[in-house]
Design a protein around this motif. Sequence first.
Motif, PDB file in Angstrom:
ATOM      1  N   LEU A 153     166.681   6.336 -33.542  1.00 12.83           N
ATOM      2  CA  LEU A 153     167.701   7.100 -33.022  1.00 12.83           C
ATOM      3  C   LEU A 153     167.667   8.137 -31.891  1.00 12.83           C
ATOM      4  N   LEU A 154     166.566   8.870 -32.308  1.00 15.32           N
ATOM      5  CA  LEU A 154     166.173   9.830 -30.979  1.00 15.32           C
ATOM      6  C   LEU A 154     165.910   9.185 -29.623  1.00 15.32           C
ATOM      7  N   PHE A 155     165.331   8.089 -29.598  1.00 18.39           N
ATOM      8  CA  PHE A 155     165.145   7.162 -28.382  1.00 18.39           C
ATOM      9  C   PHE A 155     166.316   6.811 -27.817  1.00 18.39           C
ATOM     10  N   SER A 156     167.218   6.407 -28.496  1.00 17.19           N
ATOM     11  CA  SER A 156     168.234   5.719 -28.150  1.00 17.19           C
ATOM     12  C   SER A 156     169.208   6.691 -27.676  1.00 17.19           C
ATOM     13  N   ILE A 157     169.428   7.804 -28.392  1.00 16.65           N
ATOM     14  CA  ILE A 157     170.044   8.908 -27.634  1.00 16.65           C
ATOM     15  C   ILE A 157     169.705   9.082 -26.219  1.00 16.65           C
ATOM     16  N   ALA A 158     168.536   9.433 -26.149  1.00 16.24           N
ATOM     17  CA  ALA A 158     167.688   9.844 -24.894  1.00 16.24           C
ATOM     18  C   ALA A 158     167.904   8.765 -23.744  1.00 16.24           C
ATOM     19  N   GLN A 178     158.856  12.730 -27.480  1.00 14.97           N
ATOM     20  CA  GLN A 178     157.439  13.463 -27.692  1.00 14.97           C
ATOM     21  C   GLN A 178     157.536  14.797 -27.791  1.00 14.97           C
ATOM     22  N   GLU A 179     158.414  15.258 -26.698  1.00 20.40           N
ATOM     23  CA  GLU A 179     158.841  16.701 -26.709  1.00 20.40           C
ATOM     24  C   GLU A 179     159.462  17.223 -28.075  1.00 20.40           C
ATOM     25  N   THR A 180     160.242  16.463 -28.425  1.00 21.84           N
ATOM     26  CA  THR A 180     161.122  16.797 -29.721  1.00 21.84           C
ATOM     27  C   THR A 180     160.115  16.889 -30.862  1.00 21.84           C
ATOM     28  N   ALA A 233     160.846   5.768 -19.835  1.00 20.85           N
ATOM     29  CA  ALA A 233     159.705   6.708 -19.724  1.00 20.85           C
ATOM     30  C   ALA A 233     160.222   7.879 -19.943  1.00 20.85           C
ATOM     31  N   GLU A 234     161.334   8.366 -19.527  1.00 18.08           N
ATOM     32  CA  GLU A 234     161.859  10.034 -19.620  1.00 18.08           C
ATOM     33  C   GLU A 234     162.217   9.999 -21.014  1.00 18.08           C
ATOM     34  N   ALA A 235     162.775   9.005 -21.601  1.00 12.56           N
ATOM     35  CA  ALA A 235     163.240   9.071 -23.131  1.00 12.56           C
ATOM     36  C   ALA A 235     162.080   9.150 -23.761  1.00 12.56           C
ATOM     37  N   GLU A 236     161.116   8.341 -23.644  1.00 15.87           N
ATOM     38  CA  GLU A 236     159.961   8.798 -24.331  1.00 15.87           C
ATOM     39  C   GLU A 236     159.185   9.970 -24.229  1.00 15.87           C
ATOM     40  N   ASP A 237     159.231  10.428 -23.307  1.00 19.70           N
ATOM     41  CA  ASP A 237     158.824  11.727 -23.157  1.00 19.70           C
ATOM     42  C   ASP A 237     159.587  12.960 -23.882  1.00 19.70           C
ATOM     43  N   THR A 241     167.871  18.783 -30.629  1.00 22.69           N
ATOM     44  CA  THR A 241     166.612  18.819 -29.714  1.00 22.69           C
ATOM     45  C   THR A 241     166.189  17.905 -28.691  1.00 22.69           C
ATOM     46  N   VAL A 242     166.378  16.780 -29.028  1.00 22.89           N
ATOM     47  CA  VAL A 242     166.478  15.697 -28.177  1.00 22.89           C
ATOM     48  C   VAL A 242     167.379  15.702 -27.164  1.00 22.89           C
ATOM     49  N   THR A 243     168.686  15.977 -27.584  1.00 16.78           N
ATOM     50  CA  THR A 243     169.816  15.966 -26.672  1.00 16.78           C
ATOM     51  C   THR A 243     169.698  17.095 -25.619  1.00 16.78           C
TER      52      THR A 243
END
Length: 307
Positions: free
Chosen positions: A13-18, A33-35, A26-30, A56-58
């Motif tokens: 879910l977090l990746f899909s939002i990002a 990871q920061e989240t 790449a930026e979504a994965e980063d 947080t990821v948003t």
Amino acid sequence: MNKVQEFEELRPLLFSIAYRILGSVAEAEDAVQETWLRFDGSPTVPASVKAFLSTTVTRIAIDVLRSARVRREEYVGPWFPEPLLSDPYQDPARSAELADSVSMAALLLLERLSPLERSVFVLREVFGFGFDDVASAVGRSEAACRQLLVRARRHMEAGRPRFAADRAEREELAARFFDALREGDVTGLRELLAANVSMVGDGGGRAPQLARAVVGAENVARLLASVFPLMARVDVTFEPHEVNGRPGAIFRDRGGKVLHALTLDVLDGQIQTIRAVINPDKLGHLGPVADAWAVDREVRRVRRGAK
């Protein structure tokens, strides 16, 4: 569950939002990871882990998008999102919204929105978050988020096609397109293309690309029918593959390295747009990347030899 298990359960879910906010794998994965780092380092246990992580990821994605916009304004040629072969997050109750929102066309429409409008639209319209959670995620009041959503919807609806093709129609048309491409069949290609079809490539100055968009069924069909046979002679192959939820293909050099990703927009029984992501910086997540300049030199030599 412990923290790691809770996080991993929500990672898709977090990746899909990002990804929908950023248009970059790449930026979504980063951002994801920061989240995790912030979640792992938090001394308190949130009342809702999902709400905490989504917020947080948003917020991380919004910050990244604001800085990325400057780079995209200076980008060489057309900018396309990084191709995504499969969305890790699935929700049967929102399958239509999820599939539509990840298409290249939808992501390019999202580029027209401000970072806040884009985030509100993604959280509310795509993932169905309540306005209280949306407001918390973007740091605005619920009333402000409703206004942001109204503006975002208006921009998105203005750019959407009036009639969408169903999945079966898209797949059937794409199969015929790739058969005609393999055969260099200019007539077969022309019959599948809309009169005002456009073909555009994103090389970002890092790979050979068209100087400008090629427009018109005749022009696009003749270009495709002339170029791919030459590419085939230097052992370039392609495998049809769904890309960003739409028919597409991954092209590879003779060593199997990724040369580019291609997507097709289908509407009213015809192909309306052909997009190729050629920039090697956007292809690394798909596997080892080919030297597009070397392939281009080989194709040019073959073309000269054929004359």
